[in-house]
Motif scaffolding. Structure first.
Motif, short mmCIF file in Angstrom:
data_model
loop_
_atom_site.label_atom_id
_atom_site.label_comp_id
_atom_site.label_asym_id
_atom_site.label_seq_id
_atom_site.Cartn_x
_atom_site.Cartn_y
_atom_site.Cartn_z
N ILE A 11 0.83 -1.21 0.00
CA ILE A 11 0.00 0.00 0.00
C ILE A 11 0.88 1.27 0.00
O ILE A 11 0.50 2.31 -0.56
N PHE A 12 2.08 1.16 0.58
CA PHE A 12 2.96 2.33 0.65
C PHE A 12 3.47 2.70 -0.75
O PHE A 12 3.47 3.86 -1.14
N ALA A 13 3.87 1.66 -1.49
CA ALA A 13 4.32 1.90 -2.86
C ALA A 13 3.14 2.34 -3.73
O ALA A 13 3.26 3.26 -4.56
N LEU A 27 1.50 12.46 1.67
CA LEU A 27 1.62 12.25 3.12
C LEU A 27 1.31 10.78 3.44
O LEU A 27 0.91 10.43 4.54
N ALA A 28 1.47 9.94 2.44
CA ALA A 28 1.14 8.52 2.60
C ALA A 28 2.35 7.75 3.14
O ALA A 28 2.46 7.55 4.35
N GLN A 29 3.25 7.34 2.24
CA GLN A 29 4.42 6.58 2.68
C GLN A 29 5.24 7.39 3.68
O GLN A 29 5.39 8.60 3.54
N GLY A 30 5.78 6.69 4.68
CA GLY A 30 6.49 7.40 5.75
C GLY A 30 7.93 7.70 5.42
O GLY A 30 8.82 6.88 5.63
N PHE A 31 8.17 8.90 4.90
CA PHE A 31 9.55 9.32 4.66
C PHE A 31 9.62 10.85 4.72
O PHE A 31 8.66 11.53 4.37
N SER A 116 -1.30 -3.90 12.08
CA SER A 116 0.13 -4.18 12.01
C SER A 116 0.72 -3.82 10.65
O SER A 116 0.06 -3.89 9.62
N PHE A 117 1.99 -3.47 10.70
CA PHE A 117 2.80 -3.15 9.52
C PHE A 117 2.87 -4.40 8.63
O PHE A 117 2.96 -5.52 9.14
N ASP A 118 2.86 -4.21 7.32
CA ASP A 118 2.72 -5.36 6.41
C ASP A 118 3.97 -6.23 6.28
O ASP A 118 3.94 -7.27 5.64
N HIS A 164 4.32 2.78 17.76
CA HIS A 164 3.56 1.95 16.84
C HIS A 164 3.19 2.62 15.52
O HIS A 164 2.62 3.71 15.51
N ASN A 165 3.51 1.93 14.45
CA ASN A 165 3.05 2.29 13.11
C ASN A 165 1.82 1.41 12.82
O ASN A 165 1.93 0.19 12.88
N PRO A 166 0.65 1.95 12.53
CA PRO A 166 0.39 3.32 12.12
C PRO A 166 -0.16 4.26 13.21
O PRO A 166 -0.35 5.43 12.94
N VAL A 196 11.73 0.76 15.30
CA VAL A 196 12.33 1.70 14.35
C VAL A 196 12.04 3.17 14.67
O VAL A 196 12.78 4.05 14.24
N TYR A 197 10.98 3.43 15.45
CA TYR A 197 10.69 4.83 15.82
C TYR A 197 11.16 5.13 17.25
O TYR A 197 10.60 5.98 17.93
N GLU A 198 12.18 4.40 17.71
CA GLU A 198 12.60 4.48 19.11
C GLU A 198 12.95 5.90 19.56
O GLU A 198 12.77 6.23 20.73
N GLY A 226 17.36 4.67 8.70
CA GLY A 226 16.50 5.41 7.77
C GLY A 226 15.57 6.35 8.52
O GLY A 226 15.41 7.51 8.15
N LYS A 227 14.95 5.82 9.59
CA LYS A 227 14.00 6.62 10.36
C LYS A 227 14.73 7.61 11.28
O LYS A 227 14.31 8.75 11.43
N SER A 228 15.82 7.16 11.88
CA SER A 228 16.48 8.01 12.88
C SER A 228 17.35 9.11 12.26
O SER A 228 17.57 10.15 12.88
N TYR A 309 6.16 9.34 13.24
CA TYR A 309 5.80 10.57 12.52
C TYR A 309 4.51 10.43 11.74
O TYR A 309 4.36 10.93 10.66
N PHE A 310 3.57 9.72 12.37
CA PHE A 310 2.27 9.50 11.75
C PHE A 310 1.14 10.08 12.59
O PHE A 310 1.12 9.91 13.80
N GLN A 311 0.22 10.72 11.91
CA GLN A 311 -0.99 11.23 12.55
C GLN A 311 -2.18 10.50 11.94
O GLN A 311 -2.41 10.58 10.73
N ILE A 354 -7.56 7.13 8.56
CA ILE A 354 -6.45 7.18 7.59
C ILE A 354 -5.22 7.78 8.27
O ILE A 354 -5.34 8.46 9.29
N ARG A 355 -4.06 7.51 7.71
CA ARG A 355 -2.80 7.93 8.31
C ARG A 355 -2.08 8.95 7.45
O ARG A 355 -1.89 8.73 6.25
N PHE A 356 -1.68 10.05 8.08
CA PHE A 356 -0.84 11.05 7.38
C PHE A 356 0.57 11.00 7.96
O PHE A 356 0.74 10.86 9.17
N1 GLN Z 1 7.51 2.34 7.11
C1 GLN Z 1 6.99 3.15 6.09
C2 GLN Z 1 5.53 3.48 6.32
O1 GLN Z 1 4.89 2.92 7.17
C3 GLN Z 1 7.05 2.55 4.72
C4 GLN Z 1 7.86 1.36 4.50
C5 GLN Z 1 7.76 0.87 3.11
O2 GLN Z 1 7.36 1.58 2.22
N2 GLN Z 1 8.08 -0.35 2.94
O3 GLN Z 1 5.05 4.31 5.61
#
Ligand code: GLN
Length: 375
Positions: A11-13, A27-31, A116-118, A164-166, A196-198, A226-228, A309-311, A354-356
């Motif tokens: 879903i992120f891609a 504001l979808a994929q987390g970067f 949960s994260f995929d 926790h993501n999301p 990863v969001y420690e 990547g996150k830190s 970094y998700f709302q 939904i997550r931003f």
């Molecule tokens: N962790 C990121 C997110 O939740 C994306 C990771 C990914 O695209 N594989 O948006």
């Protein structure tokens, strides 16, 4: 015959692609979308002139391993063995995948807490093991009664993720006490802790499994540079595990990647000395507060956000479309991309959430909020 018949493109891609096609604010994929730290850019330019272009040891670039050990000692007062307990990985994604592939056997059961994260389920399925998806409480705290009930003689692993993501939920001391209690009663269960969001928590400090002496010796802890360090595209992270588990994990890692990108490892090894990750929480707290303020007069309802970094927001007052359709329409008609939370549930539970991602520069957040306030 597909080995993963129910897996669709991430879903992120998918949302990033849709955002690009429609020229929407992503504001979808987390970067993060802000420029890389100049100090890091300078270090990279220097590092490429050094002897960092050939294979490295399987576990990682030795100076980097030493710095990771120091980071863990400084933050969590845990002494990890540099030679045997740390593995640098191609992002947390590979750390999770390799760990599951190395440690999970056919018919084992892996407990995953939804939403949960995929990245947890697919490797479990590739091991011919069972992914047991258990829902968190409505406030996204762990439901220990449900978790305990799900444990069988086949349960081999519990995967946890705090912050926790999301949802941005951060586990509290009493959650960890309950976790220790549960694992004590179930000595066969390994713990895979996605942290990863420690360094991204707000009102409270992150509690790491590194600091839980009772269970650290059967835990695999996953971290992300990547996150830190705001460099998700570098694909670099690490995991820490006791030697008896690490031995198995390295057997898979050596055939999957052998060793991780040398330039990245050498650059991060130098960069760790010049930045302080303890400022990260404050940095993102400002962004969270700003983004929430910008959305205050919108029709979205803001859910609590304690870390990451998700709302997460509810659009229940706006539409009764399902969350995937709503996200698609948000891109096409309003030019903002988000992630539908139903994709984090085994049964696709649609709560109109939904997550931003707010890891964006202020201008981007302002432009996005302006659009979102008209929805
Ligand atoms: N962790 C990121 C997110 O939740 C994306 C990771 C990914 O695209 N594989 O948006």
């Amino acid at each position: 015959m597909s080995k993963l018949p129910n897996v669709t493109p991430s879903i992120f891609a998918a949302m990033t692609k849709l955002a690009t096609e429609h020229n929407a604010i992503n504001l979808a994929q987390g970067f993060p979308n802000f420029a890389v730290d100049e100090k890091l850019a300078t270090i990279v330019a220097e590092v490429v002139k050094k002897d960092v272009h050939q294979y490295l040891p399987i576990a990682g670039y030795s100076p980097l391993l030493t710095k990771i050990a120091k980071l863990i000692l400084d933050f969590y007062q845990r002494k990890v063995l540099i030679e045997t307990e740390i593995l640098v990985t191609t992002g947390a994604t590979q750390a999770l995948f390799t760990t599951i592939l190395a440690l999970i056997k056919t018919d084992d059961e892996v407990i995953i807490l939804d939403p949960s994260f995929d990245n947890y389920e697919a490797p479990t399925l590739l091991c011919n093991a069972k992914a047991v998806r258990i829902e968190l409480n409505d406030d996204y705290s762990p439901n220990w009664e449900r978790i305990e009930k799900a444990i069988t003689t086949k349960t081999r692993m519990l995967i946890i993720n705090s912050p926790h993501n999301p949802t941005g939920k951060v586990w509290k001391e009493n959650d960890f006490l309950a976790l220790e209690n549960l694992l004590e009663k179930n000595p066969r269960i390994l713990l895979l802790s996605d942290e990863v969001y420690e360094f991204i928590t707000f009102e409270q400090k992150h509690i790491s499994i590194h600091s839980r002496k009772k269970i650290a010796d059967r835990s695999i802890i996953v971290s992300s540079f990547g996150k830190s360090f705001h460099i998700t595209g570098w694909r670099i992270g690490y995991l820490v595990a006791p030697e008896y588990l690490m031995k198995e994990i390295k057997k898979v890692h050596q055939y999957m990647v052998f060793s991780v990108n040398g330039i990245a490892q050498a650059a991060i090894s130098d960069y760790i000395d010049v930045i302080s990750v303890d400022k990260l929480g404050k940095f993102y707290q400002k962004k969270r507060d700003y983004f929430r303020k910008l959305l205050k007069n919108s029709r979205f309802e803001l859910m609590p956000c304690e870390g990451t970094y998700f709302q997460v927001v509810s659009y229940a007052a706006i539409s009764d479309e399902n969350d995937l359709d709503f996200c698609k329409r948000l891109v096409v008609e309003h030019g903002v991309a988000a992630i539908p939370i139903s994709t984090f549930y085994a049964d696709g539970k649609d709560l109109k959430l939904i997550r931003f991602c707010f890891a964006k520069d202020d201008k981007t957040l302002e432009n996005a909020a302006k659009r979102l306030c008209t929805v």
